[in-house]
Scaffold this motif. Structure first.
Motif, short mmCIF file in Angstrom:
data_model
loop_
_atom_site.label_atom_id
_atom_site.label_comp_id
_atom_site.label_asym_id
_atom_site.label_seq_id
_atom_site.Cartn_x
_atom_site.Cartn_y
_atom_site.Cartn_z
N ALA A 133 0.84 -1.21 0.00
CA ALA A 133 0.00 0.00 0.00
C ALA A 133 0.87 1.25 0.00
CB ALA A 133 -0.91 -0.01 1.22
N THR A 173 2.35 1.81 -3.38
CA THR A 173 1.36 2.05 -4.44
C THR A 173 0.69 3.42 -4.32
OG1 THR A 173 0.96 -0.33 -4.44
CG2 THR A 173 -0.67 1.04 -5.57
N THR A 223 -4.29 9.53 0.43
CA THR A 223 -5.16 8.37 0.21
C THR A 223 -6.03 8.13 1.44
OG1 THR A 223 -3.47 7.35 -1.19
CG2 THR A 223 -5.14 5.87 -0.26
N MET A 237 -8.28 5.55 3.46
CA MET A 237 -8.40 4.10 3.55
C MET A 237 -9.39 3.70 4.64
SD MET A 237 -5.47 1.35 4.71
CE MET A 237 -5.35 2.00 6.39
N ILE A 266 2.80 1.36 7.05
CA ILE A 266 2.35 2.58 6.36
C ILE A 266 2.70 3.84 7.16
CG2 ILE A 266 0.46 1.40 5.16
CD1 ILE A 266 -1.48 2.86 7.13
N ILE A 315 -1.13 7.67 3.44
CA ILE A 315 -2.38 6.92 3.62
C ILE A 315 -2.99 7.30 4.96
CG2 ILE A 315 -3.42 4.63 3.84
CD1 ILE A 315 -1.07 3.55 2.13
N LEU A 331 -9.03 3.31 -0.80
CA LEU A 331 -8.40 1.99 -0.55
C LEU A 331 -9.14 1.25 0.57
CD1 LEU A 331 -5.98 -0.06 -0.72
CD2 LEU A 331 -4.77 1.43 0.89
N PHE A 384 -8.40 -1.99 3.11
CA PHE A 384 -7.53 -3.07 3.62
C PHE A 384 -8.45 -4.06 4.32
CE2 PHE A 384 -4.66 -5.82 5.41
CZ PHE A 384 -4.33 -5.63 6.74
N LYS A 403 -9.51 0.72 -4.57
CA LYS A 403 -8.59 -0.41 -4.63
C LYS A 403 -8.69 -1.25 -3.35
CE LYS A 403 -5.49 1.12 -8.24
NZ LYS A 403 -6.46 2.08 -8.81
N VAL A 457 -6.71 -4.30 -0.91
CA VAL A 457 -5.60 -5.21 -0.55
C VAL A 457 -6.11 -6.15 0.53
CG1 VAL A 457 -4.63 -3.50 1.08
CG2 VAL A 457 -3.22 -5.39 0.29
#
Ligand code: GZL
Length: 328
Positions: free
Chosen positions: A158, A161, A166, A168, A191, A196, A229, A231, A257, A259
């Motif tokens: 993460a 990317t 971002t 999340m 992170i 993020i 994002l 997770f 996205k 993960v």
């Protein structure tokens, strides 16, 4: 059932048995002395439940390894993700005087008393999959995965990317479970210092329905454009999030996205389809190692306190290559 501690009369019987050479058809006496060849080993296995595709693969691996052909009589209990029911199952194994107990502990805490009862009953305990916070002299060995490293690998992906700001959200695993605690810790440390921002985090209990309903709540709260994002602590919750994102008219893996961790078949297929962007594996095939540990412990052999099974990680290209040969 093997008899490890012979009472007075049983001992007398065993002595008589030895003297007369009477034994069961396979040549082993029925007064097992712990580790003798030919005895059937009765094992109580306390599984978490059937919350995910990972759990199904783990249960299948355990049942295959603890089969009659391998010398076992398996007493299986699935606790439906209820920690109190799982502890009750272990207590019933102790009352049944099984030869050994295997546990995949739903949560880390609350195990000291029942593990002490097993120890006092001279019944060895092997942990598989998840760990406990109880002292490690209360169980013979643990075989599982490095959840913190799994979280760290997901976090490193993460961080690499997402270099712009971002937002999340996190779909957490079962509250109080080792994988949920350790994956969060590993991910958050990876992170640290990145762009993020964790705007929300809630448990979906490792289930597809749980992941879907939590993601629906996040989408209502932040909107599709308010989340970059996800997770997910496991693939089943990621697959539920995919359903929620698509129902909101957005494209998972593109608009938002994802993960995830596990790399079960359905998760890997979603990765190949571009709906998940990265998956860190968590290998559920622990049965053979757990069965070998039980036999070694009952035979009085020394065993490692911890055995960690290696994991790998997959992007879309790696998933396309690996998927055809995956065992789960
Ligand atoms: C991890 C295992 C977790 C999986 C989930 O070893 O305990 O529980 O990640 C499963 O899919 O429900």
């Amino acid at each position: 059932m093997r008899k490890r501690i012979l009472s007075g009369f049983a001992l007398l019987g065993a002595v008589a048995l030895a003297v007369t050479g009477c034994s069961s058809s396979d040549g082993s006496s029925d007064a097992g002395n712990g580790g003798g060849s030919g005895d059937v080993i009765t094992v109580g296995f306390a599984q978490t439940g059937s919350e995910s595709g990972w759990r199904s693969a783990n249960t299948e691996s355990m049942k295959t390894a603890f089969s009659k052909d391998n010398g076992f009589d398996l007493v299986f209990n699935a606790a439906d993700n209820d920690p109190a029911a799982q502890i009750a199952a272990v207590r019933s194994f102790i009352n049944q005087k099984v030869d050994a107990i295997v546990i995949a502990p739903i949560v880390e805490d609350g195990w000291d008393d029942v593990l002490k009862e097993a120890k006092d009953a001279n019944i060895p305990v092997i942990l598989e999959d998840r760990t406990v916070t109880a002292s490690d002299d209360l169980y013979a060995s643990w075989v599982g995965l490095d959840f913190k490293l799994e979280g760290q690998k997901a976090g490193e992906w993460a961080k690499e990317t997402f270099t712009d700001p971002t937002k999340m959200v996190v779909l957490e695993g079962t509250t109080g479970s080792a994988p949920a605690n350790d994956r969060a810790e590993g991910f958050d440390s990876a992170i640290a210092g990145s762009s993020i921002e964790k705007i929300d985090s809630q448990t979906g209990d490792f289930t597809r329905d749980g992941g879907k309903s939590v993601m629906e709540g996040f989408l209502q709260k932040y909107g599709v454009d308010g989340i970059d994002l996800v997770f997910a602590h496991n693939d089943d919750m990621a697959l539920g999030a995919i359903e929620a994102i698509e129902a909101a008219g957005a494209k998972p893996g593109t608009d938002i996205k994802i993960v995830s961790i596990d790399a079960v078949h359905d998760g890997m297929q979603a990765l190949v389809d571009g709906k998940i962007n990265y998956i860190v594996e968590c290998n559920p095939l622990l049965g053979e190692k757990a069965a070998a540990l039980v036999k070694d412990v009952l035979a009085g052999n020394s065993v490692d306190k911890r055995t960690i099974v290696e994991d790998q990680a997959f992007d879309q290209a790696a998933a396309e290559k690996a998927l055809p040969d995956r065992k789960y």
